[in-house]
Design a protein around this motif. Structure first.
Motif, PDB file in Angstrom:
ATOM      1  N   PRO A  95       0.865  -1.130   0.001  1.00 54.54           N
ATOM      2  CA  PRO A  95       0.055   0.014  -0.021  1.00 54.54           C
ATOM      3  C   PRO A  95       0.997   1.362  -0.054  1.00 54.54           C
ATOM      4  N   LYS A  96       0.343   2.383  -0.395  1.00 53.01           N
ATOM      5  CA  LYS A  96       1.140   3.393  -0.781  1.00 53.01           C
ATOM      6  C   LYS A  96       1.802   4.058   0.386  1.00 53.01           C
ATOM      7  N   ARG A  97       0.819   3.957   1.634  1.00 47.49           N
ATOM      8  CA  ARG A  97       1.381   4.477   2.938  1.00 47.49           C
ATOM      9  C   ARG A  97       2.717   3.635   3.238  1.00 47.49           C
ATOM     10  N   GLN A  98       2.648   2.301   3.488  1.00 52.02           N
ATOM     11  CA  GLN A  98       3.727   1.411   3.824  1.00 52.02           C
ATOM     12  C   GLN A  98       4.812   1.556   2.673  1.00 52.02           C
ATOM     13  N   HIS A  99       4.737   1.761   1.333  1.00 48.86           N
ATOM     14  CA  HIS A  99       5.595   1.807   0.527  1.00 48.86           C
ATOM     15  C   HIS A  99       6.377   3.055   0.675  1.00 48.86           C
ATOM     16  N   TRP A 100       5.954   4.170   0.829  1.00 49.21           N
ATOM     17  CA  TRP A 100       7.025   5.328   1.196  1.00 49.21           C
ATOM     18  C   TRP A 100       7.422   5.558   2.411  1.00 49.21           C
ATOM     19  N   LYS A 101       6.894   4.968   3.618  1.00 46.53           N
ATOM     20  CA  LYS A 101       7.437   4.870   4.777  1.00 46.53           C
ATOM     21  C   LYS A 101       8.671   3.898   4.702  1.00 46.53           C
ATOM     22  N   SER A 102       8.497   2.879   4.082  1.00 46.65           N
ATOM     23  CA  SER A 102       9.613   1.873   4.031  1.00 46.65           C
ATOM     24  C   SER A 102      10.641   2.398   3.023  1.00 46.65           C
ATOM     25  N   LEU A 103      10.430   3.276   1.900  1.00 44.52           N
ATOM     26  CA  LEU A 103      11.462   3.890   1.065  1.00 44.52           C
ATOM     27  C   LEU A 103      12.162   4.829   1.750  1.00 44.52           C
ATOM     28  N   LEU A 104      11.662   5.748   2.575  1.00 49.75           N
ATOM     29  CA  LEU A 104      12.105   6.553   3.409  1.00 49.75           C
ATOM     30  C   LEU A 104      13.044   6.149   4.471  1.00 49.75           C
ATOM     31  N   LEU A 105      12.699   5.090   5.095  1.00 51.95           N
ATOM     32  CA  LEU A 105      13.310   4.513   6.173  1.00 51.95           C
ATOM     33  C   LEU A 105      14.475   3.719   5.794  1.00 51.95           C
ATOM     34  N   LEU A 106      14.334   3.087   4.718  1.00 44.00           N
ATOM     35  CA  LEU A 106      15.439   2.303   3.791  1.00 44.00           C
ATOM     36  C   LEU A 106      16.463   3.273   3.344  1.00 44.00           C
ATOM     37  N   VAL A 107      16.433   4.555   2.826  1.00 43.76           N
ATOM     38  CA  VAL A 107      17.333   5.201   2.458  1.00 43.76           C
ATOM     39  C   VAL A 107      17.504   6.520   3.275  1.00 43.76           C
ATOM     40  N   LEU A 108      16.694   7.105   3.825  1.00 45.48           N
ATOM     41  CA  LEU A 108      16.868   8.248   4.428  1.00 45.48           C
ATOM     42  C   LEU A 108      17.574   8.071   5.858  1.00 45.48           C
ATOM     43  N   VAL A 109      16.967   7.201   6.593  1.00 49.11           N
ATOM     44  CA  VAL A 109      17.726   7.159   7.943  1.00 49.11           C
ATOM     45  C   VAL A 109      19.231   6.717   8.004  1.00 49.11           C
ATOM     46  N   PRO A 110      19.671   5.496   7.045  1.00 52.38           N
ATOM     47  CA  PRO A 110      21.155   5.613   6.971  1.00 52.38           C
ATOM     48  C   PRO A 110      21.998   6.586   6.491  1.00 52.38           C
ATOM     49  N   TYR A 111      21.369   7.257   5.671  1.00 54.83           N
ATOM     50  CA  TYR A 111      22.050   8.754   5.087  1.00 54.83           C
ATOM     51  C   TYR A 111      22.164   9.641   6.149  1.00 54.83           C
ATOM     52  N   LEU A 112      21.017  10.021   6.991  1.00 54.56           N
ATOM     53  CA  LEU A 112      21.121  10.861   7.982  1.00 54.56           C
ATOM     54  C   LEU A 112      22.088  10.368   9.171  1.00 54.56           C
ATOM     55  N   LYS A 113      22.126   9.030   9.571  1.00 57.49           N
ATOM     56  CA  LYS A 113      22.986   8.469  10.571  1.00 57.49           C
ATOM     57  C   LYS A 113      24.419   8.648  10.069  1.00 57.49           C
ATOM     58  N   GLY A 114      24.691   8.601   9.013  1.00 57.59           N
ATOM     59  CA  GLY A 114      26.072   8.572   8.523  1.00 57.59           C
ATOM     60  C   GLY A 114      26.688  10.312   8.475  1.00 57.59           C
ATOM     61  N   LYS A 115      25.740  10.917   8.313  1.00 56.41           N
ATOM     62  CA  LYS A 115      26.003  12.533   8.296  1.00 56.41           C
ATOM     63  C   LYS A 115      26.263  12.985   9.557  1.00 56.41           C
ATOM     64  N   LEU A 116      25.316  12.402  10.167  1.00 56.58           N
ATOM     65  CA  LEU A 116      25.463  12.683  11.830  1.00 56.58           C
ATOM     66  C   LEU A 116      27.014  12.124  12.445  1.00 56.58           C
ATOM     67  N   GLU A 117      27.339  11.095  12.265  1.00 57.82           N
ATOM     68  CA  GLU A 117      28.355  10.456  12.468  1.00 57.82           C
ATOM     69  C   GLU A 117      29.754  11.340  12.045  1.00 57.82           C
ATOM     70  N   LYS A 118      29.756  11.855  10.906  1.00 61.38           N
ATOM     71  CA  LYS A 118      30.725  12.524  10.175  1.00 61.38           C
ATOM     72  C   LYS A 118      30.769  13.923  10.802  1.00 61.38           C
ATOM     73  N   LEU A 119      29.459  14.485  11.314  1.00 65.33           N
ATOM     74  CA  LEU A 119      29.641  15.609  12.008  1.00 65.33           C
ATOM     75  C   LEU A 119      30.011  15.639  13.468  1.00 65.33           C
ATOM     76  N   VAL A 120      29.578  14.393  14.056  1.00 69.19           N
ATOM     77  CA  VAL A 120      30.521  14.322  15.440  1.00 69.19           C
ATOM     78  C   VAL A 120      31.923  14.286  15.500  1.00 69.19           C
ATOM     79  N   SER A 121      32.542  13.432  14.350  1.00 68.76           N
ATOM     80  CA  SER A 121      33.851  13.180  14.384  1.00 68.76           C
ATOM     81  C   SER A 121      34.505  14.651  13.896  1.00 68.76           C
ATOM     82  N   SER A 122      33.893  15.248  13.021  1.00 70.75           N
ATOM     83  CA  SER A 122      34.387  16.886  12.720  1.00 70.75           C
ATOM     84  C   SER A 122      34.592  17.746  14.087  1.00 70.75           C
ATOM     85  N   LEU A 123      33.351  17.657  14.843  1.00 73.74           N
ATOM     86  CA  LEU A 123      33.224  18.407  16.073  1.00 73.74           C
ATOM     87  C   LEU A 123      34.302  17.978  17.195  1.00 73.74           C
ATOM     88  N   ARG A 124      34.547  16.691  16.928  1.00 72.83           N
ATOM     89  CA  ARG A 124      35.867  16.261  18.044  1.00 72.83           C
ATOM     90  C   ARG A 124      36.934  17.007  17.594  1.00 72.83           C
TER      91      ARG A 124
END
Length: 356
Positions: A108-137
């Motif tokens: 269903p559309k709702r589950q489709h788009w939620k799955s797509l965002l969680l599959l792609v966006l969450v790992p991307y944001l987590k990686g960016k956050l880890e790089k930000l923490v490293s640079s701030l340190r």
């Protein structure tokens, strides 16, 4: 046929619920692909920065776009992500226990788009956050901000809180996996619960439906100009995704090997396998044994037996002589007077003491 190429084995009759090993394995598949691709891009960028430097600079953004295209293709065609489809799994909506929809039916559309965002966006944001923490340190160690500045206090508080936030995040996933192993949860990952889906194994009907859909797609002919354009665009996007999926399917084990080869745990083993052989011990020439005996005082030249003047070391052995003595001996014999190592004039290194 790439979508069904990995489905040579049908699901066992013991149930449609995948084991924790299958679930964790499909998670680790994409987690291993990105570091391996990143290493390949780094090698390209270092070999030709002018041509491939932009790939390294924008790697995260390029990767997330390709990942978005790939995951969208598989979610639309197979009701699963690339790695889930690789392990013969599919996603179905939560609470759908009466009759499972075929993989070709899509989510269903709702589950489709939620799955797509969680599959792609969450790992991307987590990686960016880890790089930000490293640079701030790094910034915190070499910061020019005054100690009392509000910005410095803010990101120091952020750096202090991040390990606890990250530990909470990882613990959430660990607890979910333990509940899945004990049969207390339907999901091995909180991301599936947030998307409102659960994983099940592909059935024989799913595999037949996927094969039939692929055959219909390749033989379908559009009639109007608009439908032809739309069909051409869909085929182009599908072809790109198909090429990506086929290439990943073929090279995934090679990429995992690269990731293992360049992991920090294996560096000692690699060094032991690729290290040069141990050099032989120093060779003392008998005819020069009397002149090669080291004096008791470290400030005395081994050649002239006097206090060193204009101290000079040989880079090949590390012993120190007078410059005139070392220059004359190396020029005449092309070796160190103490060890016998092959030495040239370019290996003479002038030493400067604090007094001079």
């Amino acid at each position: 046929m790439a979508e069904v190429g990995a489905h040579l084995t049908a699901a066992p009759a013991g149930g449609d619920r995948p084991s924790v090993f299958e679930a964790v394995a499909q998670d680790s598949l994409m987690a291993a692909v990105k570091p391996a691709l990143q290493h390949l891009v780094k090698v390209l960028a270092e070999s030709n920065p002018a041509r491939y430097g932009f790939l390294w600079h924008w790697f995260d953004e390029i990767y997330v776009l390709l990942d978005l295209l790939l995951q969208q293709h598989y979610l639309a065609r197979c009701s699963a992500s690339f790695s889930e489809n690789f392990y013969s799994l599919k996603r179905i909506p939560m609470g759908d226990g009466r009759r499972q929809p075929l993989a070709t039916a899509g989510l269903p559309k709702r589950q489709h788009w939620k799955s797509l965002l969680l599959l792609v966006l969450v790992p991307y944001l987590k990686g960016k956050l880890e790089k930000l923490v490293s640079s701030l340190r790094e910034e915190d160690e070499y910061s020019i901000h005054p100690p009392s500045s509000s910005w410095k206090r803010f990101y120091r508080a952020f750096l202090a809180a991040y390990p606890y936030v990250n530990m909470t995040w990882e613990s959430w996933f660990l607890i979910q996996q333990l509940c899945y192993i004990l049969g207390k949860a339907e999901h091995h990952s909180p991301m599936l619960k947030l998307a409102g889906v659960r994983l099940v194994r592909l059935t024989a009907e799913d595999i037949q439906a996927l094969e039939k859909k692929w055959a219909e797609t390749t033989s379908d002919q559009a009639h109007s100009f608009t439908s032809r354009v739309q069909s051409a665009l869909r085929r182009a996007l599908g072809g790109i995704a198909f090429s990506l999926s086929t290439g990943l399917s073929v090279s995934v084990f090679f990429l995992q090997f690269l990731d293992w080869w360049y992991s920090s745990e294996n560096q000692e083993t690699i060094k032991s396998l690729t290290a040069l052989p141990t050099p032989p011990p120093p060779v003392h020439l008998e005819q020069e044994a009397s002149s090669a005996l080291l004096p008791r005082l470290r400030s005395v030249c081994p050649l002239c037996r006097k206090v060193r003047v204009n101290a000079t070391a040989l880079a090949t052995s590390g012993f120190v002589f007078c410059y005139r003595c070392a220059y004359s001996h190396v020029k005449a014999h092309q070796r160190c007077p103490v060890t016998g190592y092959a030495t040239e004039l370019q290996h003479l290194v002038k030493l400067y003491s604090p007094e001079s």
